[in-house]
Design a protein around this motif. Structure first.
Motif, PDB file in Angstrom:
ATOM      1  N   GLY A 101      15.779 -12.683  70.293  1.00 44.20           N
ATOM      2  CA  GLY A 101      14.560 -12.451  70.136  1.00 44.20           C
ATOM      3  C   GLY A 101      14.502 -11.063  69.449  1.00 44.20           C
ATOM      4  N   VAL A 102      15.316  -9.952  69.846  1.00 46.29           N
ATOM      5  CA  VAL A 102      15.234  -8.478  69.666  1.00 46.29           C
ATOM      6  C   VAL A 102      15.720  -8.807  67.959  1.00 46.29           C
ATOM      7  CG1 VAL A 102      16.118  -6.235  69.577  1.00 46.29           C
ATOM      8  CG2 VAL A 102      15.437  -7.533  71.686  1.00 46.29           C
ATOM      9  N   LEU A 103      16.792  -9.369  67.731  1.00 41.13           N
ATOM     10  CA  LEU A 103      17.029  -9.462  66.263  1.00 41.13           C
ATOM     11  C   LEU A 103      16.458 -10.183  65.294  1.00 41.13           C
ATOM     12  CD1 LEU A 103      21.172 -10.330  66.896  1.00 41.13           C
ATOM     13  CD2 LEU A 103      20.252  -8.051  66.273  1.00 41.13           C
ATOM     14  N   GLY A 104      15.347 -11.059  65.944  1.00 42.13           N
ATOM     15  CA  GLY A 104      14.523 -11.621  65.053  1.00 42.13           C
ATOM     16  C   GLY A 104      13.375 -10.820  64.987  1.00 42.13           C
ATOM     17  N   CYS A 105      13.177  -9.982  66.034  1.00 39.43           N
ATOM     18  CA  CYS A 105      12.322  -8.924  65.564  1.00 39.43           C
ATOM     19  C   CYS A 105      12.660  -7.830  64.612  1.00 39.43           C
ATOM     20  CB  CYS A 105      11.980  -8.000  66.895  1.00 39.43           C
ATOM     21  SG  CYS A 105      10.718  -6.699  66.612  1.00 39.43           S
ATOM     22  N   ALA A 106      14.181  -7.562  64.458  1.00 42.54           N
ATOM     23  CA  ALA A 106      14.569  -6.581  63.395  1.00 42.54           C
ATOM     24  C   ALA A 106      14.522  -7.170  62.224  1.00 42.54           C
ATOM     25  CB  ALA A 106      16.033  -6.322  63.945  1.00 42.54           C
ATOM     26  N   GLN A 107      14.547  -8.432  61.960  1.00 38.60           N
ATOM     27  CA  GLN A 107      14.476  -9.273  60.711  1.00 38.60           C
ATOM     28  C   GLN A 107      13.189  -9.176  60.037  1.00 38.60           C
ATOM     29  OE1 GLN A 107      17.382 -12.249  59.445  1.00 38.60           O
ATOM     30  NE2 GLN A 107      15.515 -13.824  59.875  1.00 38.60           N
ATOM     31  N   GLY A 361      28.457   2.930  67.572  1.00 40.10           N
ATOM     32  CA  GLY A 361      28.076   1.806  67.984  1.00 40.10           C
ATOM     33  C   GLY A 361      26.886   1.400  67.513  1.00 40.10           C
ATOM     34  N   THR A 362      25.642   2.051  67.719  1.00 41.04           N
ATOM     35  CA  THR A 362      24.346   1.743  67.430  1.00 41.04           C
ATOM     36  C   THR A 362      24.282   1.863  66.042  1.00 41.04           C
ATOM     37  OG1 THR A 362      23.556   2.590  69.811  1.00 41.04           O
ATOM     38  CG2 THR A 362      21.991   2.572  68.012  1.00 41.04           C
ATOM     39  N   ALA A 363      24.503   3.148  65.515  1.00 41.28           N
ATOM     40  CA  ALA A 363      24.273   3.101  64.026  1.00 41.28           C
ATOM     41  C   ALA A 363      24.996   2.169  63.212  1.00 41.28           C
ATOM     42  CB  ALA A 363      24.904   4.608  63.602  1.00 41.28           C
ATOM     43  N   VAL A 364      26.229   1.693  63.623  1.00 42.61           N
ATOM     44  CA  VAL A 364      27.012   0.971  62.497  1.00 42.61           C
ATOM     45  C   VAL A 364      26.264  -0.415  62.648  1.00 42.61           C
ATOM     46  CG1 VAL A 364      29.187  -0.321  62.441  1.00 42.61           C
ATOM     47  CG2 VAL A 364      29.195   1.872  62.668  1.00 42.61           C
ATOM     48  N   ALA A 365      25.874  -0.699  63.876  1.00 41.99           N
ATOM     49  CA  ALA A 365      25.201  -2.174  64.072  1.00 41.99           C
ATOM     50  C   ALA A 365      23.709  -2.131  63.300  1.00 41.99           C
ATOM     51  CB  ALA A 365      24.833  -2.661  65.753  1.00 41.99           C
ATOM     52  N   GLY A 366      23.182  -1.146  63.345  1.00 39.51           N
ATOM     53  CA  GLY A 366      21.875  -0.797  62.669  1.00 39.51           C
ATOM     54  C   GLY A 366      21.957  -1.072  61.162  1.00 39.51           C
ATOM     55  N   ALA A 367      22.910  -0.159  60.443  1.00 41.38           N
ATOM     56  CA  ALA A 367      23.174  -0.043  59.249  1.00 41.38           C
ATOM     57  C   ALA A 367      23.672  -1.440  58.802  1.00 41.38           C
ATOM     58  CB  ALA A 367      24.042   1.183  58.988  1.00 41.38           C
ATOM     59  N   ALA A 368      24.198  -2.195  59.418  1.00 44.45           N
ATOM     60  CA  ALA A 368      24.641  -3.563  59.159  1.00 44.45           C
ATOM     61  C   ALA A 368      23.778  -4.653  58.811  1.00 44.45           C
ATOM     62  CB  ALA A 368      25.585  -4.261  59.979  1.00 44.45           C
ATOM     63  N   ARG A 374      18.015 -10.567  53.358  1.00 49.13           N
ATOM     64  CA  ARG A 374      17.614 -11.772  52.432  1.00 49.13           C
ATOM     65  C   ARG A 374      18.105 -13.258  52.925  1.00 49.13           C
ATOM     66  NH1 ARG A 374      15.329 -11.827  47.667  1.00 49.13           N
ATOM     67  NH2 ARG A 374      15.129  -9.656  47.439  1.00 49.13           N
ATOM     68  N   THR A 375      19.296 -13.075  53.411  1.00 48.23           N
ATOM     69  CA  THR A 375      19.717 -14.610  53.704  1.00 48.23           C
ATOM     70  C   THR A 375      19.389 -14.790  55.113  1.00 48.23           C
ATOM     71  OG1 THR A 375      21.775 -13.603  54.465  1.00 48.23           O
ATOM     72  CG2 THR A 375      21.915 -13.951  52.284  1.00 48.23           C
ATOM     73  N   GLY A 376      18.558 -14.060  55.746  1.00 50.04           N
ATOM     74  CA  GLY A 376      17.986 -14.252  57.139  1.00 50.04           C
ATOM     75  C   GLY A 376      19.290 -14.586  58.088  1.00 50.04           C
ATOM     76  N   ALA A 377      20.242 -13.731  58.076  1.00 48.46           N
ATOM     77  CA  ALA A 377      21.264 -13.993  58.896  1.00 48.46           C
ATOM     78  C   ALA A 377      21.656 -13.010  60.018  1.00 48.46           C
ATOM     79  CB  ALA A 377      22.605 -13.731  58.260  1.00 48.46           C
ATOM     80  N   ILE A 378      20.473 -12.113  60.205  1.00 50.00           N
ATOM     81  CA  ILE A 378      20.806 -11.106  61.352  1.00 50.00           C
ATOM     82  C   ILE A 378      20.846 -11.731  62.799  1.00 50.00           C
ATOM     83  CG2 ILE A 378      19.548  -9.196  62.344  1.00 50.00           C
ATOM     84  CD1 ILE A 378      18.168  -8.481  59.756  1.00 50.00           C
ATOM     85  N   PRO A 379      19.728 -12.779  63.238  1.00 49.31           N
ATOM     86  CA  PRO A 379      20.013 -13.004  64.302  1.00 49.31           C
ATOM     87  C   PRO A 379      21.238 -13.678  64.860  1.00 49.31           C
ATOM     88  CG  PRO A 379      17.789 -13.696  63.600  1.00 49.31           C
ATOM     89  CD  PRO A 379      18.674 -13.220  62.678  1.00 49.31           C
ATOM     90  N   ALA A 380      21.801 -14.432  63.927  1.00 48.66           N
ATOM     91  CA  ALA A 380      23.176 -15.242  64.095  1.00 48.66           C
ATOM     92  C   ALA A 380      24.315 -14.379  63.980  1.00 48.66           C
ATOM     93  CB  ALA A 380      23.281 -16.487  63.294  1.00 48.66           C
ATOM     94  N   ALA A 381      24.341 -13.804  62.755  1.00 46.05           N
ATOM     95  CA  ALA A 381      25.488 -12.885  62.662  1.00 46.05           C
ATOM     96  C   ALA A 381      25.682 -11.577  63.428  1.00 46.05           C
ATOM     97  CB  ALA A 381      25.442 -12.476  61.017  1.00 46.05           C
ATOM     98  N   LEU A 382      24.535 -10.927  63.717  1.00 45.78           N
ATOM     99  CA  LEU A 382      24.793  -9.719  64.723  1.00 45.78           C
ATOM    100  C   LEU A 382      24.492 -10.192  66.132  1.00 45.78           C
ATOM    101  CD1 LEU A 382      22.613  -7.080  62.963  1.00 45.78           C
ATOM    102  CD2 LEU A 382      25.130  -7.607  62.669  1.00 45.78           C
ATOM    103  N   GLY A 383      24.332 -11.423  66.237  1.00 40.58           N
ATOM    104  CA  GLY A 383      24.239 -11.940  67.955  1.00 40.58           C
ATOM    105  C   GLY A 383      25.622 -12.962  68.223  1.00 40.58           C
ATOM    106  N   PRO A 384      25.425 -14.185  68.281  1.00 43.34           N
ATOM    107  CA  PRO A 384      26.457 -14.871  68.844  1.00 43.34           C
ATOM    108  C   PRO A 384      27.866 -14.670  67.860  1.00 43.34           C
ATOM    109  CG  PRO A 384      24.888 -16.262  67.804  1.00 43.34           C
ATOM    110  CD  PRO A 384      24.255 -15.111  67.921  1.00 43.34           C
ATOM    111  N   LEU A 385      27.750 -14.728  66.521  1.00 34.69           N
ATOM    112  CA  LEU A 385      28.936 -14.687  65.654  1.00 34.69           C
ATOM    113  C   LEU A 385      29.692 -13.222  66.057  1.00 34.69           C
ATOM    114  CD1 LEU A 385      27.464 -16.196  62.481  1.00 34.69           C
ATOM    115  CD2 LEU A 385      29.426 -17.226  64.165  1.00 34.69           C
ATOM    116  N   ALA A 386      29.223 -12.253  65.945  1.00 40.29           N
ATOM    117  CA  ALA A 386      29.665 -10.872  66.180  1.00 40.29           C
ATOM    118  C   ALA A 386      30.201 -10.833  67.598  1.00 40.29           C
ATOM    119  CB  ALA A 386      28.652  -9.703  65.960  1.00 40.29           C
TER     120      ALA A 386
END
Length: 652
Positions: A101-107, A361-368, A374-386
């Motif tokens: 949910g938080v990553l969806g908000c970021a996207q 850790g916070t800055a690297v995750a945020g800058a990534a 554009r590809t809509g990968a924030i929730p999946a890539a920074l969540g379960p995949l990472a």
């Protein structure tokens, strides 16, 4: 929207966690050779099902935060009345829903033109987990009833839930901006992109089930080594399974695209890198009162401020280098035994290390996050995949704990963490540079497209007066010259017209003029009078009795289009064809109909004429009316004449 995201961040900080991952996989932590019996399968299936559902329903991210907050609150309020298996499942379920949910908000924030807030929200998703790992132990809420820690958790859950519910009203119908690739409707591949990211994230989490059931003999057979050797080196067994997890999870991240792979690897490296230093700093500050969580909070604020700036990539890389430097100094200052910092409770080095590693850790995750937007990968890539890649990486690094005699090392291997921090800084820098170059290329493509469209529009604008002037005169010269009985007076008139057009063309080519008559302002003119002047033998004009006012520029262009229609009648309708012009004043616009009783033409004739360069209808008629925001229609059939209808609005 920001309130809902921040409420989710607060809830994330209250959940049991470890320093190594943003989403710990419970099934991989309960031991090797695990065999599920009956209801125990819920331990594996429940988190997978929840994560899959969260990734599919990411557009409903505010509801995910509220649902996760309710589950977390239930575990805190009623730990004793909740069954053992249910309680263990709920330690992962809230983490999954709230994190997605938080990553969806970021996207969504990034899609809505707030790159700083979006990157900060993505960084907070990891930073809150790091802060939570310093406040209490993984299961402290269950074994310290009535403690101050538990009371603080209750308060944070209540505040987080209240904020999420308060913000839910404005997003009660979901948030389409948070879902899928930005251009999924423009490209057919977008539909596959919409589903492959949730699929990749779900499959990555599913790895926990088969890997947790591998015992020593299974791992030995898989790796082709002796089982007795693995029994003597349990760290090697864990590292082998971690390597398998790492490789497979990276492949699944690549399934979501190159951006997904790059973002997941960058965030995972940062999570693995901060694990050992943060654990060491937490131990050093164990008896320092509030200094432990204040230091983590200071690092979180520092990391957020870094990604809020437009130089977030450079700031994230700098913080990673600073954190790595502090780690190397701690290792060197203790002569290779950094555990002394924790054993002797050195507050200053522990506090400095905690602030820097949490900030990095916070800055690297945020800058990534922005490159994944554009590809809509924030929730999946920074969540379960990472998280899965980080879990595999942490397990793989356990091989470095082995000494040459087969025992385990006594120090925390901070040098490995320092190197990984440098790698995380380089990775986020490379991701940022690739994103910058891609954006610049896209901007050049858009600029080129706009330039081509402007050139086409200018060519069409110039083609109309050339058709009405030069080409019409030349066509007249050709027709009249072909008539053997042409008089000298006619030829003289034609020569004069040709001379005028030649002078106009030469002036245009010299850059000192234009073939388009100058606009004389936007004042009104009587369209009825202008069209009545076109009446001639064989041409009848019907118009209202009163004036029909129209802006001068629009009236001039509309009359020119009617003249072009009359010229087509003279050339194509046949001898003796009669023409009727009807003017109607419709209030919000004017309608002019030009009808003849000539030969007409077959369907497809206009397209054929345009392909052969005869642009009278396309440019002189339809092009003019289109520029006036009007419409034009043509109806004709062989032997039934032709009817051309123009409609032009009065407004702008």
């Amino acid at each position: 929207m920001t309130l809902a995201g921040l409420s989710g961040v607060l809830l994330l900080a209250t959940l049991p966690t470890s320093a190594s991952g943003g989403l710990p996989l419970f099934a991989t932590n309960i031991g090797r050779g695990q065999v599920y019996q009956g209801a125990e399968w819920s331990l594996a299936v429940a988190p997978i099902a929840v994560i899959a559902l969260s990734l599919v329903l990411v557009r409903w991210w505010p509801y995910l935060i509220v649902a996760g907050g309710l589950a977390a609150g239930w575990v805190l309020v009623a730990p004793d009345v909740t069954g053992y298996l249910v309680r263990l499942c709920l330690t992962t379920v809230p983490q999954a829903t709230i994190l997605v949910g938080v990553l969806g908000c970021a996207q969504s924030l990034l899609r809505r033109g707030a790159p700083g807030l979006g990157a900060a929200m993505a960084g907070l998703a990891l930073g809150a987990r790091l802060v939570g790992s310093t406040i209490g132990g993984l299961l402290a809420v269950y074994y310290q009833p009535g403690s101050g820690y538990l009371v603080a958790m209750h308060a944070m859950v209540v505040v987080g839930l209240a904020g999420a519910v308060a913000a839910l009203w404005t997003l009660r119908r979901g948030d389409p901006a948070a879902d899928g690739p930005a251009d999924r409707e423009a490209a057919p591949a977008g539909r596959w992109q919409r589903w492959r990211l949730p699929l990749a994230g779900t499959l990555a989490v599913t790895l926990a089930v088969p890997l947790s059931q591998l015992d020593t003999s299974d791992v030995a057979a898989l790796m082709g080594v002796d089982a007795f050797t693995l029994q003597r080196h349990p760290y090697a067994q864990v590292a082998m399974i971690g390597a398998v997890t790492l490789v497979v999870a990276a492949g699944l991240a690549a399934l979501g695209g190159l951006w997904s792979l790059g973002g997941a690897l960058t965030a995972a490296v940062a999570q693995v890198a901060v694990a050992a230093p943060l654990s060491l700093a937490t131990g050093a500050l164990a008896f320092a009162g509030p200094a432990r969580w204040l230091g983590a909070l200071a690092g979180l604020v520092l990391g957020v401020l870094a990604v809020l700036s437009r130089w977030r990539v450079a700031m994230a890389g700098s913080l990673a280098v600073a954190a790595a430097t502090s780690v190397f100094i701690a290792h060197a200052a203790t002569t290779g035994s950094p555990e002394r910092i924790a054993e002797q409770h050195r507050v200053v080095p522990g506090l400095l290390m905690m602030v820097l590693v949490v900030a990095a850790g916070t800055a690297v995750a945020g800058a990534a996050a922005p490159p994944l937007n554009r590809t809509g990968a924030i929730p999946a890539a920074l969540g379960p995949l990472a998280a899965v890649i980080a879990t595999g990486g942490t397990q793989t690094l356990q091989a470095t704990y082995l000494e040459t005699d087969g025992g385990t090392s006594s120090n925390s291997h901070l040098t490995t963490s320092g190197l990984l921090l440098l790698v995380a800084g380089a990775a986020v820098a490379g991701l940022g540079v690739a994103h910058y170059l891609t954006e610049r290329w896209a901007q050049r493509q858009r600029a080129e497209q706009i330039r081509q469209e402007a050139a086409t529009a200018e060519r069409d604008r110039l083609a109309r007066p050339i058709h009405d002037g030069v080409l019409q005169v030349l066509a007249m010269v050709q027709r009249q010259g072909a008539e053997a009985g042409a008089s000298g007076t006619q030829l003289a008139a034609l020569a004069g017209l040709a001379g005028e057009q030649e002078a106009a063309l030469r002036k245009l080519l010299a850059g000192g003029g234009t073939l388009v008559p100058p606009a004389r302002g936007s004042g009104g003119t009587d369209l009825r009078t202008a069209l009545t002047g076109l009446a001639a033998p064989g041409i009848e004009v019907a118009a209202p009795a009163q004036e029909v006012p129209l802006a001068e520029v629009k009236a001039r262009e509309l009359v020119a289009a009617v003249r072009a229609a009359l010229d087509n009648v003279r050339r194509h309708a046949g001898d003796g064809a009669r023409v009727w012009i009807l003017l109607e004043d419709e209030g919000d616009g004017v309608r002019v109909t030009v009808r003849d009783d000539g030969a007409g033409f077959a369907p497809g004739r206009l397209d054929e004429a345009q392909r052969h360069g005869r642009l009278g209808v396309a440019q002189s008629m339809r092009g003019r009316i289109t520029d006036l925001k009007g419409t034009m229609s043509i109806e004709s059939s062989p032997g039934q004449g032709t009817e051309v209808e123009f409609w032009v609005p009065r407004g702008i």
